[in-house]
Design a protein around this motif. Structure first.
Motif, PDB file in Angstrom:
ATOM      1  N   LEU A  91     -17.272 -26.293 -11.255  1.00 39.83           N
ATOM      2  CA  LEU A  91     -18.000 -27.773 -11.060  1.00 39.83           C
ATOM      3  C   LEU A  91     -16.746 -28.732 -11.045  1.00 39.83           C
ATOM      4  O   LEU A  91     -16.625 -29.521 -10.216  1.00 39.83           O
ATOM      5  N   ASP A  92     -16.208 -28.813 -12.349  1.00 42.38           N
ATOM      6  CA  ASP A  92     -15.174 -29.893 -12.410  1.00 42.38           C
ATOM      7  C   ASP A  92     -14.276 -30.050 -11.536  1.00 42.38           C
ATOM      8  O   ASP A  92     -13.698 -31.041 -11.025  1.00 42.38           O
ATOM      9  N   ASP A  93     -13.767 -28.850 -11.061  1.00 44.80           N
ATOM     10  CA  ASP A  93     -12.620 -28.729 -10.018  1.00 44.80           C
ATOM     11  C   ASP A  93     -13.170 -28.945  -8.660  1.00 44.80           C
ATOM     12  O   ASP A  93     -12.756 -29.902  -7.868  1.00 44.80           O
ATOM     13  N   ALA A  94     -14.364 -28.855  -8.309  1.00 44.38           N
ATOM     14  CA  ALA A  94     -14.943 -29.278  -7.126  1.00 44.38           C
ATOM     15  C   ALA A  94     -15.152 -30.788  -7.176  1.00 44.38           C
ATOM     16  O   ALA A  94     -14.941 -31.429  -6.159  1.00 44.38           O
ATOM     17  N   VAL A  95     -15.517 -31.301  -8.139  1.00 47.06           N
ATOM     18  CA  VAL A  95     -15.533 -32.784  -8.246  1.00 47.06           C
ATOM     19  C   VAL A  95     -14.325 -33.585  -8.421  1.00 47.06           C
ATOM     20  O   VAL A  95     -14.273 -34.482  -7.522  1.00 47.06           O
ATOM     21  N   ALA A  96     -13.380 -32.994  -9.266  1.00 48.30           N
ATOM     22  CA  ALA A  96     -12.069 -33.687  -9.194  1.00 48.30           C
ATOM     23  C   ALA A  96     -11.069 -33.433  -7.754  1.00 48.30           C
ATOM     24  O   ALA A  96     -10.535 -34.421  -7.422  1.00 48.30           O
ATOM     25  N   ALA A  97     -11.094 -32.139  -7.445  1.00 48.08           N
ATOM     26  CA  ALA A  97     -10.331 -31.712  -6.241  1.00 48.08           C
ATOM     27  C   ALA A  97     -10.785 -32.122  -4.922  1.00 48.08           C
ATOM     28  O   ALA A  97     -10.127 -32.092  -3.844  1.00 48.08           O
ATOM     29  N   GLN A  98     -12.284 -32.005  -4.964  1.00 47.58           N
ATOM     30  CA  GLN A  98     -12.776 -31.881  -3.483  1.00 47.58           C
ATOM     31  C   GLN A  98     -13.834 -33.098  -3.315  1.00 47.58           C
ATOM     32  O   GLN A  98     -14.458 -33.143  -2.368  1.00 47.58           O
ATOM     33  N   ASP A  99     -13.863 -33.850  -4.136  1.00 50.95           N
ATOM     34  CA  ASP A  99     -14.803 -35.111  -4.229  1.00 50.95           C
ATOM     35  C   ASP A  99     -16.262 -34.583  -4.091  1.00 50.95           C
ATOM     36  O   ASP A  99     -16.949 -35.438  -3.476  1.00 50.95           O
ATOM     37  N   ALA A 100     -16.660 -33.589  -4.742  1.00 53.93           N
ATOM     38  CA  ALA A 100     -17.984 -32.975  -4.674  1.00 53.93           C
ATOM     39  C   ALA A 100     -18.815 -34.029  -5.401  1.00 53.93           C
ATOM     40  O   ALA A 100     -18.351 -34.270  -6.684  1.00 53.93           O
ATOM     41  N   SER A 101     -19.899 -34.621  -4.792  1.00 54.85           N
ATOM     42  CA  SER A 101     -21.031 -35.581  -5.647  1.00 54.85           C
ATOM     43  C   SER A 101     -22.189 -35.012  -5.634  1.00 54.85           C
ATOM     44  O   SER A 101     -23.203 -35.756  -5.922  1.00 54.85           O
ATOM     45  N   ARG A 102     -22.516 -34.022  -4.622  1.00 53.42           N
ATOM     46  CA  ARG A 102     -23.867 -33.696  -4.379  1.00 53.42           C
ATOM     47  C   ARG A 102     -24.113 -32.282  -4.309  1.00 53.42           C
ATOM     48  O   ARG A 102     -23.005 -31.469  -4.052  1.00 53.42           O
ATOM     49  N   VAL A 103     -25.433 -31.850  -4.472  1.00 54.44           N
ATOM     50  CA  VAL A 103     -25.668 -30.413  -4.638  1.00 54.44           C
ATOM     51  C   VAL A 103     -27.321 -30.278  -4.496  1.00 54.44           C
ATOM     52  O   VAL A 103     -27.910 -31.169  -4.882  1.00 54.44           O
ATOM     53  N   ASP A 104     -27.750 -29.428  -3.967  1.00 56.87           N
ATOM     54  CA  ASP A 104     -29.093 -28.867  -3.809  1.00 56.87           C
ATOM     55  C   ASP A 104     -29.204 -27.784  -4.725  1.00 56.87           C
ATOM     56  O   ASP A 104     -28.537 -26.970  -4.760  1.00 56.87           O
ATOM     57  N   VAL A 105     -30.345 -27.952  -5.599  1.00 58.13           N
ATOM     58  CA  VAL A 105     -30.945 -26.842  -6.329  1.00 58.13           C
ATOM     59  C   VAL A 105     -32.182 -26.443  -6.203  1.00 58.13           C
ATOM     60  O   VAL A 105     -33.039 -27.349  -5.810  1.00 58.13           O
TER      61      VAL A 105
END
Length: 147
Positions: A91-105
């Motif tokens: 998750l930390d990598d997705a946020v930092a490296a891929q600008d991920a800021s949304r998710v569906d749960v």
């Protein structure tokens, strides 16, 4: 442990991790729905996502994450590797490296909801059906920027 890119030849192993993880955490999912999802995951979803993974010392995939357009579409950890920080690393990598800021749960998955809340995500909306129109409500979450 570190995050690395996924190659197409890893898809079979990813699918095994996905299925084991879903069976361990998505007890609300009907068997028919899981079996319907499995070929879609392998044949369509994997190829549409930017996939990363974490491998164990022996080279086996312990967890993976798929991102598209700033949204985490998949994050699954092998049951035997849960609690080892792999999900947080992905998750930390997705946020930092891929600008991920949304998710569906899935609303019926309180462990995932708690994980994302702990990592700074908040619920912004709810859908009564999942992306395939099945009666598995989704909670739409977004990362709350820290001031």
């Amino acid at each position: 442990m570190y995050v690395e890119s996924v190659e197409k030849e890893d898809y079979r192993e990813l699918l095994e991790v996905w299925e084991a993880s879903v069976r361990a955490t998505h007890d609300f999912l009907r068997e028919d729905d899981l079996l319907e999802l499995k070929p879609l995951i392998y044949e369509q979803y994997f190829g549409a996502l930017d996939l990363t993974c974490v491998k164990g010392e022996g080279g086996d995939i312990l967890g993976f994450c798929g991102v598209q357009g700033g949204k985490i579409e998949m994050l699954f950890v092998a049951p035997q590797a849960r609690g080892a920080g792999i999900g947080a690393l992905l998750l930390d990598d997705a946020v930092a490296a891929q600008d991920a800021s949304r998710v569906d749960v899935n609303e019926q998955n309180p462990q995932a909801l708690g994980f994302y809340r702990h990592k700074g995500f908040t619920v912004t909306d709810r859908s009564p059906l999942d992306g395939l129109g099945k009666p598995y409500p989704l909670l739409h979450m977004a990362l709350v920027p820290t001031p």
